[in-house]
Design an enzyme around this catalytic site. Structure first.
Site, PDB file in Angstrom:
ATOM      1  N   GLU A  11      23.654 -37.103  61.107  1.00  0.00           N
ATOM      2  CA  GLU A  11      24.744 -36.335  60.494  1.00  0.00           C
ATOM      3  C   GLU A  11      24.610 -34.829  60.685  1.00  0.00           C
ATOM      4  O   GLU A  11      25.593 -34.131  60.891  1.00  0.00           O
ATOM      5  CB  GLU A  11      24.806 -36.641  58.990  1.00  0.00           C
ATOM      6  CG  GLU A  11      25.379 -37.992  58.676  1.00  0.00           C
ATOM      7  CD  GLU A  11      25.026 -38.447  57.276  1.00  0.00           C
ATOM      8  OE1 GLU A  11      25.932 -38.575  56.455  1.00  0.00           O
ATOM      9  OE2 GLU A  11      23.834 -38.674  57.029  1.00  0.00           O
ATOM     10  N   ASP A  84      22.768 -41.122  57.052  1.00  0.00           N
ATOM     11  CA  ASP A  84      21.997 -41.389  55.841  1.00  0.00           C
ATOM     12  C   ASP A  84      22.076 -42.855  55.426  1.00  0.00           C
ATOM     13  O   ASP A  84      23.093 -43.524  55.654  1.00  0.00           O
ATOM     14  CB  ASP A  84      22.494 -40.507  54.694  1.00  0.00           C
ATOM     15  CG  ASP A  84      22.040 -39.061  54.840  1.00  0.00           C
ATOM     16  OD1 ASP A  84      21.163 -38.811  55.677  1.00  0.00           O
ATOM     17  OD2 ASP A  84      22.577 -38.193  54.124  1.00  0.00           O
ATOM     18  N   ASP A  86      23.004 -44.906  53.084  1.00  0.00           N
ATOM     19  CA  ASP A  86      23.786 -45.279  51.908  1.00  0.00           C
ATOM     20  C   ASP A  86      25.190 -45.667  52.344  1.00  0.00           C
ATOM     21  O   ASP A  86      25.474 -45.777  53.540  1.00  0.00           O
ATOM     22  CB  ASP A  86      23.823 -44.127  50.896  1.00  0.00           C
ATOM     23  CG  ASP A  86      24.348 -42.826  51.492  1.00  0.00           C
ATOM     24  OD1 ASP A  86      24.921 -42.857  52.604  1.00  0.00           O
ATOM     25  OD2 ASP A  86      24.189 -41.776  50.849  1.00  0.00           O
ATOM     26  N   GLU A  88      28.054 -44.025  52.273  1.00  0.00           N
ATOM     27  CA  GLU A  88      28.716 -42.999  53.078  1.00  0.00           C
ATOM     28  C   GLU A  88      28.150 -42.977  54.489  1.00  0.00           C
ATOM     29  O   GLU A  88      28.881 -42.851  55.470  1.00  0.00           O
ATOM     30  CB  GLU A  88      28.553 -41.620  52.423  1.00  0.00           C
ATOM     31  CG  GLU A  88      29.312 -41.435  51.129  1.00  0.00           C
ATOM     32  CD  GLU A  88      30.816 -41.511  51.296  1.00  0.00           C
ATOM     33  OE1 GLU A  88      31.341 -41.027  52.315  1.00  0.00           O
ATOM     34  OE2 GLU A  88      31.474 -42.068  50.396  1.00  0.00           O
ATOM     35  N   TYR A 300      14.497 -40.002  50.647  1.00  0.00           N
ATOM     36  CA  TYR A 300      15.957 -39.894  50.530  1.00  0.00           C
ATOM     37  C   TYR A 300      16.359 -39.521  49.107  1.00  0.00           C
ATOM     38  O   TYR A 300      15.825 -40.069  48.137  1.00  0.00           O
ATOM     39  CB  TYR A 300      16.617 -41.200  50.943  1.00  0.00           C
ATOM     40  CG  TYR A 300      18.109 -41.069  51.082  1.00  0.00           C
ATOM     41  CD1 TYR A 300      18.666 -40.069  51.867  1.00  0.00           C
ATOM     42  CD2 TYR A 300      18.970 -41.936  50.415  1.00  0.00           C
ATOM     43  CE1 TYR A 300      20.034 -39.928  51.990  1.00  0.00           C
ATOM     44  CE2 TYR A 300      20.335 -41.815  50.541  1.00  0.00           C
ATOM     45  CZ  TYR A 300      20.867 -40.806  51.323  1.00  0.00           C
ATOM     46  OH  TYR A 300      22.220 -40.676  51.423  1.00  0.00           O
ATOM     47  N   ARG A 302      19.400 -39.556  47.461  1.00  0.00           N
ATOM     48  CA  ARG A 302      20.501 -40.187  46.716  1.00  0.00           C
ATOM     49  C   ARG A 302      20.085 -41.612  46.357  1.00  0.00           C
ATOM     50  O   ARG A 302      20.224 -42.528  47.146  1.00  0.00           O
ATOM     51  CB  ARG A 302      21.795 -40.158  47.532  1.00  0.00           C
ATOM     52  CG  ARG A 302      22.310 -38.737  47.737  1.00  0.00           C
ATOM     53  CD  ARG A 302      23.545 -38.669  48.618  1.00  0.00           C
ATOM     54  NE  ARG A 302      23.970 -37.283  48.790  1.00  0.00           N
ATOM     55  CZ  ARG A 302      23.486 -36.460  49.712  1.00  0.00           C
ATOM     56  NH1 ARG A 302      22.562 -36.900  50.560  1.00  0.00           N
ATOM     57  NH2 ARG A 302      23.908 -35.218  49.800  1.00  0.00           N
ATOM     58  N   HIS A 346      16.722 -48.000  47.991  1.00  0.00           N
ATOM     59  CA  HIS A 346      15.839 -46.875  48.288  1.00  0.00           C
ATOM     60  C   HIS A 346      14.792 -46.719  47.197  1.00  0.00           C
ATOM     61  O   HIS A 346      14.969 -47.152  46.068  1.00  0.00           O
ATOM     62  CB  HIS A 346      16.645 -45.584  48.409  1.00  0.00           C
ATOM     63  CG  HIS A 346      17.829 -45.710  49.291  1.00  0.00           C
ATOM     64  ND1 HIS A 346      17.730 -46.056  50.621  1.00  0.00           N
ATOM     65  CD2 HIS A 346      19.154 -45.564  49.041  1.00  0.00           C
ATOM     66  CE1 HIS A 346      18.939 -46.109  51.143  1.00  0.00           C
ATOM     67  NE2 HIS A 346      19.811 -45.826  50.211  1.00  0.00           N
TER      68      HIS A 346
END
Length: 711
Positions: A11, A84, A86, A88, A300, A302, A346
């Site tokens: 990203e 990432d 997740d 998103e 990570y 989030r 996670h």
């Protein structure tokens, strides 16, 4: 020269640089710069008659990025998508796959930390795109669009142009408005407490609080009742009737989740949620920290899980044993079970290498990066340490029918407290109270009796920390959404901050009132939490996303139609100020814009005069005698400057005190050092006056800041 055979797309450029160093010349690493496709801004972008199919378009400004990525794809044999780990990130990977024409198959890689070992391991084990995750993200995006693009125009029509409503942000505003209603309707009740200061035979004094009257818990409602008690006690002596001692373990807090990191960074570092996440992202994506290549310092960021990898626990235990000794290592590794329903994909947020201690990398980090990394490192190490042992002593004293109780505690073994203790929302700290050596039957004399009047207090307003904690507890939003929500509701003018607490504006109260009356489900906390649970079920493959949207949308559509017919136009009068427009002589009014409140002439469009609305401190400028006012830097940081700028350029970063320096008469400022009491310090370099830590509280705090209308 052979061309690279694998393209890896992440990203951000920062993460791309980190991966390039790990992977070497056989790999090309490029950044998508976040999302590349989204729903159009100018229209709904969802076909509600065809199973809510979204109509995605390339995000404006991403054309060159896509062009560059397409060219890179043609030069390699294989493409790996590594956004990432997740929802998103999964959606970004899917959009890239679609736009770049990447064939279905194992092309998705994910890693929980940006370290050479984790990245190399992930590269060797690509998997297919997880369409359940994609569908969950897509369902959230479509839901938010349907709510926002139906409610916002209604608010423009009925209240004020430029307003917005959101599925989650509106619930957050409701929490703040409901709390304000509680505060405004609160009726304080009077009560009194009585403290006796006793003197032990060695002359040592201590305090004890009235606890019981006869067999009933002491309750003193007013002054007249207190006077009766004082008369009863008179010159009474106090006999020790009970001494109890108890040793209890106190366990450390678990490693950070996204929510607890934001809360604790606010309490300990005064970081907003947005600032915390921005710095945490830098620590995760990779920094030059004395290594041969950039490395991610934390895992990570989030996550709502407190799970920790076994290898990380073992490394922490080894470091604790070496640094503090065997007694600080618990018999078995601590693994905290997360409460409630969580996404456990996670780990908790922890350092990627516990041996990379904060002070060892401090010189490579910015001040914010160092502070946040130290917070994460300390919290994780403490979470794996032995519990502290606290000995609590209670002493009951009797004088006639009155029982007083004194309590004290001593830390017998510090355990994890050697490294870290969690802060509280109100900023209070546990005070160790040592009691003298007493025995049952001892007779003590009273040095003094201290009666004190109190009034019950309303519930406190939300701060960044308590609002995020409440949203998490009630299941509103996800870890990645807390910071944007807190920021958005302020930008929209629905709430403001006063003394670090959220206060709803009149606009916020009106909008929430309308939504309560006409969209009770949308703004209902439990309903919003239920939607989050359904999104989780979509991710787990237990619920069809189209079915979920259908069940929501059709009743919602009817409610919007009905509300449009029933809601009458609401007029919000502008707040009139005492400031006179120098161009036309009218009283200027206070308006709220993108960057906060400002002064505007009500004669618009004939008169377009605008001025900043300045918050006064009530303190004189030491340089010119003007007034110090609160200002903001370009990065949003608060500072205090002279209202006569640019004629006078005096600036100070710490909050000014209304009390003058007792040594030179100059300006005192309040310096708040984390973990210590505030100090008053003179800004005059030749003076150097500074209060001791123990003396703070004898001086006056500045008067409450008031808003003035001077430009």
């Amino acid at each position: 020269m052979l061309l690279p055979k694998t393209l890896v797309i992440v990203e951000s450029p920062t993460k791309a640089r980190s991966l390039s160093k790990f992977l070497g010349s056989k790999y090309t690493v490029k950044a998508s710069m976040g999302h590349v496709r989204d729903l159009p801004r100018s229209r709904l972008g969802i076909n509600t008659e065809d199973n809510f199919q979204p109509r995605y378009i390339t995000i404006r400004g991403k054309g060159e990025v896509i062009k560059e990525l397409k060219a890179a794809v043609k030069k390699v044999d294989r493409v790996l998508l590594a956004p990432d780990p997740d929802r998103e990130g999964e959606a970004i990977a899917w959009h890239l796959q679609e736009m770049l024409g990447i064939e279905n198959g194992p092309c998705r890689v994910e890693f929980n930390e940006v370290t050479g070992q984790a990245v190399q391991k992930a590269i060797k084990a690509p998997r297919d795109i997880d369409y359940n995750r994609v569908n969950s993200q897509q369902a959230r995006r479509i839901l938010d669009r349907l709510v926002g693009y139906n409610l916002s125009p209604l608010l423009w029509q009925k209240v004020k142009s430029g307003l917005s409503a959101g599925r989650v942000q509106s619930v957050a505003v409701r929490l703040i408005c409901d709390r304000e209603e509680e505060i405004q309707s609160f009726v304080p009740e009077e009560y009194w407490t009585l403290t006796v200061v006793c003197i032990q035979k060695d002359g040592i004094s201590f305090d004890a609080r009235l606890f019981k009257i006869g067999d009933e818990k002491a309750r003193i409602p007013d002054r007249s009742r207190m006077e009766i008690i004082l008369k009863d006690l008179g010159p009474a002596s106090y006999r020790v009737v009970k001494i109890s001692r108890q040793e209890k373990p106190r366990y450390p807090a678990p490693p950070f989740t996204t929510s607890t990191l934001q809360q604790e960074a606010y309490r300990k570092l005064n970081f907003t949620a947005r600032r915390t996440m921005a710095v945490a992202q830098q620590l995760y994506e990779g920094l030059e920290a004395g290594e041969k290549s950039p490395v991610g310092l934390v895992t990570y960021i989030r996550t709502d899980s407190t799970r920790v990898a076994e290898s990380a626990r073992d490394e922490a235990r080894a470091l604790i044993r070496e640094r503090f000794g065997q007694q600080y290592v618990p018999h078995s590794p601590r693994q905290v079970v997360s409460k409630g329903k969580i996404q456990d994909a996670h780990e908790a947020i922890r350092p990627t290498d516990v041996c990379r201690e904060p002070d060892a990398v401090k010189k490579y980090l910015t001040q914010d990066q160092y502070k946040l990394y130290k917070l994460v490192w300390s919290r994780f190490i403490a979470s794996q340490m032995s519990p502290a042992l606290i000995e609590t002593t209670g002493v009951d004293l009797v004088a006639g029918k009155y029982t007083f109780r004194a309590t004290g505690s001593v830390i017998r073994f510090a355990g994890f407290m050697q490294v870290y203790t969690e802060s509280t929302d109100d900023g209070t700290k546990e005070i160790e109270t040592l009691l003298p050596d007493l025995a049952e039957g001892d007779i003590l004399k009273a040095k003094s009796l201290i009666p004190k009047q109190h009034f019950t207090q309303p519930p406190p307003r939300y701060t960044d920390a308590t609002l995020i904690r409440t949203m998490e507890e009630k299941g509103i939003g996800r870890p990645s959404t807390y910071a944007p929500i807190v920021e958005t509701i302020q930008k929209r003018g629905y709430v403001t901050k006063q003394k670090k607490q959220f206060v709803p504006t009149e606009l916020g109260m009106i909008v929430v009132g309308l939504l309560k009356n006409h969209f009770s489900e949308i703004i209902d906390v439990e309903f919003t939490a239920m939607i989050e649970e359904k999104l989780d079920k979509i991710e787990e493959g237990e619920l069809d996303w189209v079915q979920m949207i259908q069940e929501f949308y059709y009743p919602f559509q009817q409610t919007v139609k009905k509300a449009g017919e029933e809601i009458e136009r609401v007029t919000i009068p502008d707040e009139v100020s005492e400031e006179i427009c120098e161009k036309c002589g009218r009283n200027m009014v206070i308006k709220t814009g993108r960057y906060g409140r400002f002064l505007a002439c009500p004669g618009f469009p004939e008169c377009r005069n605008l001025k900043p609305l300045i918050t006064s401190t009530g303190v004189s400028c030491p340089q010119c005698g003007g007034e110090l006012v609160i200002r903001r830097s370009k990065k949003g940081r608060r500072f205090y400057g002279c209202s006569r700028f640019p004629e006078c350029n005096f600036v100070v970063w710490n909050e000014p005190s209304i009390e003058p320096c007792p040594q030179c008469g100059g300006l005192l400022v309040i310096k708040n050092n984390r973990g210590e009491k505030a100090q008053l310090a003179c800004v005059n370099g030749s003076c150097g006056f500074k209060t001791g830590k123990e003396s703070h509280g004898t001086g006056k705090r500045p008067k409450q800041l008031k808003q003035t209308l001077k430009p």
